[in-house]
Write a protein that holds these residues in place. Structure first.
Motif, PDB file in Angstrom:
ATOM      1  N   LEU A   1      -6.562   7.642  -2.109  1.00 54.15           N
ATOM      2  CA  LEU A   1      -5.961   8.124  -3.434  1.00 54.15           C
ATOM      3  C   LEU A   1      -6.275   7.356  -4.802  1.00 54.15           C
ATOM      4  CD1 LEU A   1      -2.321   9.174  -2.112  1.00 54.15           C
ATOM      5  CD2 LEU A   1      -4.121  10.463  -2.966  1.00 54.15           C
ATOM      6  N   SER A   2      -6.372   5.946  -4.569  1.00 51.21           N
ATOM      7  CA  SER A   2      -6.871   5.080  -5.658  1.00 51.21           C
ATOM      8  C   SER A   2      -8.170   5.608  -6.237  1.00 51.21           C
ATOM      9  CB  SER A   2      -6.686   3.398  -5.139  1.00 51.21           C
ATOM     10  OG  SER A   2      -7.998   3.282  -4.114  1.00 51.21           O
ATOM     11  N   LYS A   3      -9.042   6.218  -5.338  1.00 47.07           N
ATOM     12  CA  LYS A   3     -10.366   6.469  -5.913  1.00 47.07           C
ATOM     13  C   LYS A   3     -10.321   7.762  -6.912  1.00 47.07           C
ATOM     14  CE  LYS A   3     -13.013   4.511  -2.245  1.00 47.07           C
ATOM     15  NZ  LYS A   3     -14.054   4.833  -0.848  1.00 47.07           N
ATOM     16  N   ARG A   4      -9.276   8.643  -6.738  1.00 48.76           N
ATOM     17  CA  ARG A   4      -9.137   9.926  -7.241  1.00 48.76           C
ATOM     18  C   ARG A   4      -9.195   9.775  -8.699  1.00 48.76           C
ATOM     19  NH1 ARG A   4      -9.636  13.896  -4.157  1.00 48.76           N
ATOM     20  NH2 ARG A   4      -8.721  15.447  -5.840  1.00 48.76           N
ATOM     21  N   GLY A   5      -8.273   8.888  -9.301  1.00 51.00           N
ATOM     22  CA  GLY A   5      -8.256   8.796 -11.011  1.00 51.00           C
ATOM     23  C   GLY A   5      -7.084   9.686 -11.637  1.00 51.00           C
ATOM     24  N   PHE A   6      -7.247   9.634 -12.582  1.00 45.71           N
ATOM     25  CA  PHE A   6      -6.399  10.387 -13.659  1.00 45.71           C
ATOM     26  C   PHE A   6      -6.759  11.914 -13.692  1.00 45.71           C
ATOM     27  CE2 PHE A   6      -5.207   6.097 -15.257  1.00 45.71           C
ATOM     28  CZ  PHE A   6      -3.826   6.299 -15.064  1.00 45.71           C
ATOM     29  N   SER A   7      -5.787  12.648 -13.724  1.00 48.64           N
ATOM     30  CA  SER A   7      -6.139  14.152 -13.961  1.00 48.64           C
ATOM     31  C   SER A   7      -7.084  14.242 -15.347  1.00 48.64           C
ATOM     32  CB  SER A   7      -5.010  14.980 -13.872  1.00 48.64           C
ATOM     33  OG  SER A   7      -4.545  15.214 -12.797  1.00 48.64           O
TER      34      SER A   7
ATOM     35  N   GLU B   1       0.868  -1.202  -0.053  1.00 50.85           N
ATOM     36  CA  GLU B   1      -0.085   0.152  -0.058  1.00 50.85           C
ATOM     37  C   GLU B   1       0.782   1.024  -0.064  1.00 50.85           C
ATOM     38  OE1 GLU B   1      -3.887  -1.827   2.388  1.00 50.85           O
ATOM     39  OE2 GLU B   1      -2.342  -1.154   3.472  1.00 50.85           O
ATOM     40  N   ALA B   2       2.073   1.179   0.787  1.00 52.12           N
ATOM     41  CA  ALA B   2       2.708   2.412   0.869  1.00 52.12           C
ATOM     42  C   ALA B   2       3.380   2.734  -0.580  1.00 52.12           C
ATOM     43  CB  ALA B   2       3.967   2.267   1.926  1.00 52.12           C
ATOM     44  N   GLN B   3       3.808   1.616  -1.298  1.00 47.55           N
ATOM     45  CA  GLN B   3       4.321   1.641  -2.690  1.00 47.55           C
ATOM     46  C   GLN B   3       3.414   2.439  -3.708  1.00 47.55           C
ATOM     47  OE1 GLN B   3       7.491   1.532  -3.788  1.00 47.55           O
ATOM     48  NE2 GLN B   3       7.995   1.486  -1.606  1.00 47.55           N
ATOM     49  N   ALA B   4       2.154   2.045  -3.506  1.00 48.74           N
ATOM     50  CA  ALA B   4       1.019   2.551  -4.379  1.00 48.74           C
ATOM     51  C   ALA B   4       0.587   3.838  -3.941  1.00 48.74           C
ATOM     52  CB  ALA B   4      -0.206   1.593  -4.140  1.00 48.74           C
ATOM     53  N   VAL B   5       0.995   4.356  -2.747  1.00 50.81           N
ATOM     54  CA  VAL B   5       0.527   5.638  -2.363  1.00 50.81           C
ATOM     55  C   VAL B   5       1.602   6.614  -3.008  1.00 50.81           C
ATOM     56  CG1 VAL B   5       0.250   7.279  -0.273  1.00 50.81           C
ATOM     57  CG2 VAL B   5      -0.997   5.044  -0.137  1.00 50.81           C
ATOM     58  N   ILE B   6       2.781   5.937  -2.847  1.00 47.76           N
ATOM     59  CA  ILE B   6       3.984   6.935  -3.156  1.00 47.76           C
ATOM     60  C   ILE B   6       3.841   7.089  -4.729  1.00 47.76           C
ATOM     61  CG2 ILE B   6       6.460   6.816  -3.768  1.00 47.76           C
ATOM     62  CD1 ILE B   6       6.924   5.142  -0.972  1.00 47.76           C
ATOM     63  N   ALA B   7       3.461   5.918  -5.551  1.00 47.54           N
ATOM     64  CA  ALA B   7       3.276   6.259  -6.876  1.00 47.54           C
ATOM     65  C   ALA B   7       2.034   7.044  -7.379  1.00 47.54           C
ATOM     66  CB  ALA B   7       2.904   4.944  -7.551  1.00 47.54           C
ATOM     67  N   PHE B   8       0.964   7.015  -6.698  1.00 50.47           N
ATOM     68  CA  PHE B   8      -0.190   7.995  -6.687  1.00 50.47           C
ATOM     69  C   PHE B   8       0.440   9.554  -6.422  1.00 50.47           C
ATOM     70  CE2 PHE B   8      -3.305   4.492  -5.319  1.00 50.47           C
ATOM     71  CZ  PHE B   8      -3.435   4.300  -6.512  1.00 50.47           C
ATOM     72  N   ARG B   9       1.341   9.642  -5.458  1.00 48.13           N
ATOM     73  CA  ARG B   9       1.654  10.947  -4.884  1.00 48.13           C
ATOM     74  C   ARG B   9       2.561  11.537  -6.296  1.00 48.13           C
ATOM     75  NH1 ARG B   9       1.697  10.167   1.491  1.00 48.13           N
ATOM     76  NH2 ARG B   9      -0.506  11.082   1.732  1.00 48.13           N
ATOM     77  N   VAL B  10       3.320  10.492  -6.760  1.00 49.04           N
ATOM     78  CA  VAL B  10       4.339  11.309  -7.558  1.00 49.04           C
ATOM     79  C   VAL B  10       3.659  11.548  -8.968  1.00 49.04           C
ATOM     80  CG1 VAL B  10       6.259  10.346  -9.162  1.00 49.04           C
ATOM     81  CG2 VAL B  10       6.305   9.891  -6.552  1.00 49.04           C
ATOM     82  N   LEU B  11       2.747  10.473  -9.217  1.00 47.90           N
ATOM     83  CA  LEU B  11       2.104  11.175 -10.437  1.00 47.90           C
ATOM     84  C   LEU B  11       1.248  12.245 -10.241  1.00 47.90           C
ATOM     85  CD1 LEU B  11       0.699   7.255 -11.396  1.00 47.90           C
ATOM     86  CD2 LEU B  11       2.274   8.790 -12.549  1.00 47.90           C
ATOM     87  N   GLY B  12       0.656  12.559  -9.146  1.00 48.62           N
ATOM     88  CA  GLY B  12       0.013  13.765  -8.826  1.00 48.62           C
ATOM     89  C   GLY B  12       0.910  15.001  -8.853  1.00 48.62           C
TER      90      GLY B  12
END
Length: 104
Positions: free
Chosen positions: A96-102, A23-34
């Protein structure tokens, strides 16, 4: 000889640790993509990722210290230390997983 309950406790702790790490790795990925503008995140996300870590670490250290002072087994001490951090990574992943692509 190792007691079977200890084996189950260690396996359970291992799986909980793996879940938290994934989960931490996924959160890091979401935040970097953000940060790159690819994933939809709130403007406060960068500050949030800093401030939440100190709180989770403090809660983890407190829980582990209490368990140690209560004479709990090493696997219980580790499980109590992991709980606040695992709760935060699970909540962040879910949010964060619910937010989706910009949408540009």
């Amino acid at each position: 000889m190792i007691h079977p309950n200890n084996i189950v406790a260690m396996w359970s702790l291992g799986f909980a640790t793996y879940k938290m790490m994934a989960e931490a790795q996924a959160v890091i990925a979401f935040r970097v993509l953000g940060m790159a503008g690819v994933w939809s995140v709130t403007p406060s996300e960068n500050a949030r990722m800093i401030t939440e870590k100190t709180k989770a670490l403090r809660q983890s250290a407190t829980a582990a210290s209490k368990a140690t002072l209560q004479g709990k087994s090493p696997e219980k001490v580790l499980a109590r230390a992991l709980t606040p951090i695992g709760s935060k990574t699970a909540a962040n992943y879910k949010r964060l997983s619910k937010r989706g692509f910009s949408k540009r």
